[in-house]
Scaffold this motif. Sequence first.
Motif, short mmCIF file in Angstrom:
data_model
loop_
_atom_site.label_atom_id
_atom_site.label_comp_id
_atom_site.label_asym_id
_atom_site.label_seq_id
_atom_site.Cartn_x
_atom_site.Cartn_y
_atom_site.Cartn_z
N TYR B 48 0.77 -1.25 0.00
CA TYR B 48 0.00 0.00 0.00
C TYR B 48 0.80 1.30 0.00
O TYR B 48 0.23 2.38 -0.17
N LEU B 49 2.12 1.22 0.21
CA LEU B 49 2.87 2.47 0.39
C LEU B 49 2.79 3.38 -0.84
O LEU B 49 2.55 4.59 -0.73
N GLN B 50 2.97 2.79 -2.04
CA GLN B 50 3.00 3.62 -3.24
C GLN B 50 1.67 4.35 -3.44
O GLN B 50 1.64 5.53 -3.81
N ARG B 51 0.57 3.65 -3.17
CA ARG B 51 -0.75 4.29 -3.34
C ARG B 51 -0.89 5.49 -2.42
O ARG B 51 -1.44 6.54 -2.80
N VAL B 52 -0.42 5.33 -1.18
CA VAL B 52 -0.52 6.45 -0.23
C VAL B 52 0.37 7.61 -0.68
O VAL B 52 -0.06 8.77 -0.67
N VAL B 53 1.60 7.29 -1.08
CA VAL B 53 2.51 8.34 -1.53
C VAL B 53 1.93 9.08 -2.74
O VAL B 53 1.94 10.31 -2.80
N ARG B 92 8.76 21.77 12.68
CA ARG B 92 7.69 21.60 13.65
C ARG B 92 6.30 21.53 13.00
O ARG B 92 5.32 21.17 13.65
N THR B 93 6.20 21.92 11.74
CA THR B 93 4.90 21.87 11.06
C THR B 93 4.73 20.61 10.22
O THR B 93 3.77 20.48 9.48
N THR B 94 5.64 19.67 10.34
CA THR B 94 5.53 18.44 9.56
C THR B 94 4.34 17.61 10.02
O THR B 94 3.80 17.80 11.11
N THR B 95 3.91 16.67 9.18
CA THR B 95 2.88 15.69 9.56
C THR B 95 3.44 14.29 9.37
O THR B 95 3.97 13.96 8.31
N LEU B 96 3.30 13.46 10.42
CA LEU B 96 3.69 12.06 10.31
C LEU B 96 2.45 11.24 9.94
O LEU B 96 1.35 11.54 10.43
N ILE B 97 2.62 10.25 9.09
CA ILE B 97 1.50 9.37 8.73
C ILE B 97 1.88 7.94 9.09
O ILE B 97 2.91 7.43 8.65
N ALA B 98 1.05 7.31 9.92
CA ALA B 98 1.28 5.93 10.35
C ALA B 98 0.47 5.00 9.46
O ALA B 98 -0.76 4.97 9.54
N LEU B 99 1.15 4.27 8.59
CA LEU B 99 0.48 3.34 7.69
C LEU B 99 0.86 1.92 8.13
O LEU B 99 1.96 1.44 7.84
N GLY B 100 -0.04 1.26 8.86
CA GLY B 100 0.28 -0.08 9.33
C GLY B 100 -0.62 -0.49 10.48
O GLY B 100 -1.69 0.09 10.69
N PHE B 121 0.00 14.09 13.54
CA PHE B 121 0.10 12.81 12.85
C PHE B 121 -1.28 12.28 12.48
O PHE B 121 -2.30 12.68 13.05
N LEU B 122 -1.28 11.41 11.46
CA LEU B 122 -2.51 10.82 10.95
C LEU B 122 -2.39 9.30 11.05
O LEU B 122 -1.32 8.74 10.82
N GLN B 123 -3.49 8.64 11.37
CA GLN B 123 -3.49 7.19 11.48
C GLN B 123 -4.16 6.57 10.25
O GLN B 123 -5.30 6.92 9.92
N VAL B 124 -3.45 5.68 9.59
CA VAL B 124 -4.03 4.91 8.49
C VAL B 124 -3.83 3.43 8.84
O VAL B 124 -2.88 2.79 8.38
N PRO B 125 -4.72 2.88 9.68
CA PRO B 125 -4.53 1.52 10.19
C PRO B 125 -4.83 0.46 9.13
O PRO B 125 -5.82 0.56 8.41
N THR B 126 -3.95 -0.54 9.05
CA THR B 126 -4.12 -1.58 8.02
C THR B 126 -4.40 -2.96 8.60
O THR B 126 -4.45 -3.93 7.85
N THR B 127 -4.53 -3.05 9.93
CA THR B 127 -4.99 -4.32 10.51
C THR B 127 -6.33 -4.07 11.17
O THR B 127 -6.65 -2.94 11.55
N LEU B 128 -7.10 -5.12 11.34
CA LEU B 128 -8.40 -4.97 12.01
C LEU B 128 -8.19 -4.46 13.43
O LEU B 128 -8.92 -3.57 13.90
#
Lengths: 359, 359
Positions: B48-53, B92-100, B121-128
């Motif tokens: 999924y990484l490429q799709r998110v990028v 300090r204005t960066t955004t982290l994205i958690a994909l996993g 930061f943003l959460q993009v959870p990929t497990t149930l």
Amino acid sequence: MHTLTVALGERSYPIYIGPGLLDSGLLKQHVRASQVLVVTNETVAPLYLQRVVDSLSGLRVDTLVLPDGEQHKTLDTLERIFDTLMAKRHSRTTTLIALGGGVVGDMVGFAAACYQRGVEFLQVPTTLLAQVDSSVGGKTAVNHPRGKNMIGAFHQPRAVLIDTDVLSTLPERELSAGLAEVIKYGLIRDREFFRWLQSNITALMARDPRALSKAILESCRNKADVVAEDETEQGNRALLNLGHTFGHAIETATGYRLWLHGEAVGAGMMMAAQMSEMLGWMPAEQLAPIRALLEQARLPLTPPGSMTAADFRSLMALDKKVLDGQLRLVLLQGIGAAVVTDQFDVQVLERLLEQSCQH
Amino acid sequence: MHTLTVALGERSYPIYIGPGLLDSGLLKQHVRASQVLVVTNETVAPLYLQRVVDSLSGLRVDTLVLPDGEQHKTLDTLERIFDTLMAKRHSRTTTLIALGGGVVGDMVGFAAACYQRGVEFLQVPTTLLAQVDSSVGGKTAVNHPRGKNMIGAFHQPRAVLIDTDVLSTLPERELSAGLAEVIKYGLIRDREFFRWLQSNITALMARDPRALSKAILESCRNKADVVAEDETEQGNRALLNLGHTFGHAIETATGYRLWLHGEAVGAGMMMAAQMSEMLGWMPAEQLAPIRALLEQARLPLTPPGSMTAADFRSLMALDKKVLDGQLRLVLLQGIGAAVVTDQFDVQVLERLLEQSCQH
């Protein structure tokens, strides 16, 4: 004894300032549960650790002695605090006590912010710098090899206990380093205090207890006011960073080893004052008294000879005050009046760096 | 698409649930500045990484791929995130994205809490499991060798984006592990949902998209309600830890390697239910339906054969729910009604441990 309050609603806390406070029983009054961990360093431990431990009798007291020095303000050292807390089975109601200078205070505060997602801690600062600056306001952090205080949290202590007697054992360089932050308050927001410092700098350097006590009280009062208005540095709290962007670059370039934080801030404030004058924002005649006061406090006025303008450029680009690519600096409009801004002529910054690095 | 809100005043944020959300443009809408770091693991990256990028085109996007597995949820791995942020000069204005899954989410959230004292930061959870539990509510942490989630912070994401399509690639064991947390919501506060789960467990195990979507929605609704009432776990939020004290002991004893978090929670919930019945707090006839549902979800019902009662005693004494020496447990008064308490007969806990470890 003087008592100030840092007014932050339910996170408000007292700052006690006076002689003989270390084992006065005040510390124990601020421990909520039965378990404490006192963290200090190998320089402070032989001088004051036993007195502090004795004052906590009746509690379960564990101690941890860390190596001394800014180069140890790392995630690795932080891990040693967590290891001790876990090995000694400290629960969520434990209290951490930071007995030492800014390095100990910043690390213990950050450990308290993270252990079990947050436990209480008390500051017992033993350097002038920690007493007038880092122990108040809840900024906690460790350094990253590429930048100072890059990993941290806002986590307020439950109390700050400043025993002015401990300054009798402070090395000369540490006294000067602390005075850099004292002078800072005069420069950024308190012209009257700046004048008082000009009149009393000799007494301060001679460690006159009344003069030191007054300098600590006025510094903490200024710091508490700024923090109460802007706890998490959304605005004016950034004024407290006068000289720090240049100073952090110096500390990082020298590996946190050769310069004390206050010394780097001293040189950094001189650079900020010069740049303010070059921009035409600060009257030229105010530069000399600033230089004179920093000199009398035996602070360095220029960066280390090994640093180039290119070093500054590269290291300052990583500063926390960079917002979305834009470098912000704290600059002076005069003694007692500072601004945070990214609206300055970059050519002037370039000229300042070239000129500061021509030794 | 369903949208829920976690109501936390100025820290409120949306949870989006639906198919095809991964590259819908929703993610980009929640990035405040021009710079992002997407962190994922080596299992999720090829999927999924490429799709998110691609969905973040126009921004400065950096990526970091971590090793997969709970045993990597450490301060050392956290340091790799800081190293990347510093090397790529994130401000300090960066955004982290958690994909996993939960491990990535907990670590990225904690890194965001600490980097420059807090970035978004943003959460993009990929497990149930991450979709129904760990991505919502702002609990972030890494493990300590002596205890799970011992070092962390409360730091809320700016949005949670749950693409239900990603569950099609989820391994069987991960599906079961996620269902443990789903069943938990029924057990602690939602008897109607428990009944719905009894009727739909076959559809869920067969990955029926409508059933999964409903299970995620109801789980997130329950979680959001609990978190909105008690963000930092001063009270009822602790109910969400049903089965977790026993479960954390299992995970720690097995080195975070052999058991998935949800599997440990499954066995832990069974232990909590049994203890509740032994105490006479939960009607005996409710034990069988709980066991049946966990069994149908293919979750373990007992701790690993290698563990002894002594292991549990020692590991549970370090649990975050120990307050000043007193162990607190989440127990059941019946399906849909849980309590957090330290007022239980310790003999019953002893009997439970002895009996659970007789394989």
